[in-house]
Design a protein around this motif. Sequence first.
Motif, mmCIF file in Angstrom:
data_model
loop_
_atom_site.group_PDB
_atom_site.id
_atom_site.type_symbol
_atom_site.label_atom_id
_atom_site.label_comp_id
_atom_site.label_asym_id
_atom_site.label_seq_id
_atom_site.Cartn_x
_atom_site.Cartn_y
_atom_site.Cartn_z
ATOM 1 N N GLN A 164 0.796 -1.228 0.000
ATOM 2 C CA GLN A 164 0.000 0.000 0.000
ATOM 3 C C GLN A 164 0.837 1.290 0.000
ATOM 4 O OE1 GLN A 164 -2.705 -0.893 3.314
ATOM 5 N NE2 GLN A 164 -4.283 -1.235 1.751
ATOM 6 N N ILE A 165 1.681 1.407 -1.027
ATOM 7 C CA ILE A 165 2.454 2.635 -1.229
ATOM 8 C C ILE A 165 1.487 3.739 -1.656
ATOM 9 C CG2 ILE A 165 4.253 3.746 -2.609
ATOM 10 C CD1 ILE A 165 5.484 0.915 -2.951
ATOM 11 N N THR A 166 1.559 4.875 -0.979
ATOM 12 C CA THR A 166 0.648 5.974 -1.293
ATOM 13 C C THR A 166 1.350 7.155 -1.960
ATOM 14 O OG1 THR A 166 0.946 6.866 0.936
ATOM 15 C CG2 THR A 166 -0.964 5.422 0.559
ATOM 16 N N MET A 167 2.615 7.406 -1.612
ATOM 17 C CA MET A 167 3.333 8.568 -2.151
ATOM 18 C C MET A 167 4.830 8.351 -2.060
ATOM 19 S SD MET A 167 1.693 12.013 -0.637
ATOM 20 C CE MET A 167 0.146 11.976 0.204
ATOM 21 N N ALA A 168 5.559 9.117 -2.866
ATOM 22 C CA ALA A 168 7.006 9.240 -2.746
ATOM 23 C C ALA A 168 7.353 10.682 -3.087
ATOM 24 C CB ALA A 168 7.711 8.273 -3.687
ATOM 25 N N HIS A 169 8.203 11.294 -2.280
ATOM 26 C CA HIS A 169 8.579 12.676 -2.541
ATOM 27 C C HIS A 169 9.877 13.023 -1.822
ATOM 28 C CE1 HIS A 169 5.218 12.461 0.444
ATOM 29 N NE2 HIS A 169 6.220 12.816 1.211
ATOM 30 N N ILE A 170 10.397 14.212 -2.166
ATOM 31 C CA ILE A 170 11.564 14.753 -1.499
ATOM 32 C C ILE A 170 11.061 15.751 -0.463
ATOM 33 C CG2 ILE A 170 13.666 16.130 -1.785
ATOM 34 C CD1 ILE A 170 13.872 14.930 -4.620
ATOM 35 N N ARG A 171 11.556 15.592 0.767
ATOM 36 C CA ARG A 171 11.114 16.422 1.887
ATOM 37 C C ARG A 171 12.288 17.170 2.492
ATOM 38 N NH1 ARG A 171 6.435 15.910 4.424
ATOM 39 N NH2 ARG A 171 5.056 14.230 3.909
ATOM 40 N N LEU A 172 11.940 18.212 3.242
ATOM 41 C CA LEU A 172 12.912 18.922 4.059
ATOM 42 C C LEU A 172 13.098 18.125 5.339
ATOM 43 C CD1 LEU A 172 14.614 21.405 4.785
ATOM 44 C CD2 LEU A 172 12.523 22.473 5.630
ATOM 45 N N ASN A 173 14.318 17.731 5.630
ATOM 46 C CA ASN A 173 14.646 16.891 6.785
ATOM 47 C C ASN A 173 13.935 15.542 6.677
ATOM 48 O OD1 ASN A 173 16.368 18.811 7.983
ATOM 49 N ND2 ASN A 173 14.578 19.878 8.799
ATOM 50 N N GLU A 174 14.211 14.651 7.603
ATOM 51 C CA GLU A 174 13.648 13.313 7.491
ATOM 52 C C GLU A 174 12.331 13.135 8.225
ATOM 53 O OE1 GLU A 174 15.733 10.013 9.363
ATOM 54 O OE2 GLU A 174 16.958 11.460 10.418
ATOM 55 N N THR A 175 11.884 14.165 8.878
ATOM 56 C CA THR A 175 10.610 14.057 9.585
ATOM 57 C C THR A 175 9.472 14.447 8.645
ATOM 58 O OG1 THR A 175 10.860 16.299 10.396
ATOM 59 C CG2 THR A 175 11.667 14.531 11.825
#
Length: 193
Positions: free
Chosen positions: A83-94
């Motif tokens: 159940q993968i819903t999204m993948a993205h690049i975020r600021l920091n790992e939180t």
Amino acid sequence: FDCQGRMSTLGGIFFLAVLALAASEVKGAPIWPDAPYGSIVAVAKLTSLDKSLVVRGSVALVWPRPNMGNASVALNLTGALNQITMAHIRLNETDTPIRLDLLPSYPDTAPVPLNPPLNLRGTLGFTVPFDYLRVGAWDPDNDHMNFIQLLQKGLLYVSVQTVSLPGGALRGKLECKSPCMFSIGGGVAYPGK
């Protein structure tokens, strides 16, 4: 190997290449993707936060100099992940602001999960094109340079989210290849300048 058990020259070269790749993986040294001269290049090794999951991944970001080709992020996953819903690049790992959407990729900047979610068994790989406008659209100041500065500081992470782990089932810090800026000849060119 030939019919008498000797290694051929081509076989020897291939063996050495595989040995070099294996050695760099053991030492933790990044394996940089091919990219046009002067590109910004970054990679991430994705690992599972839940040790019961048997899945891993890698990411390669290639952003050529302005007017020198298309920028893209390639994401590869191997194993099993439900159940993968999204993948993205975020600021920091939180669970912090998204800086670039990877899966799904929509024309606007509202994060919308896959519906239905994707179940992975085996290997999944995809490449997402982007440009400075797309990166800028996710920035609060609408400035793509902020993305590059965050990348230079080591503050960007890739996150793959699932229904059960919305904060990220897989995460990995993007490591930028030095000098982590667009290069032209012996000098440096900053995008948009």
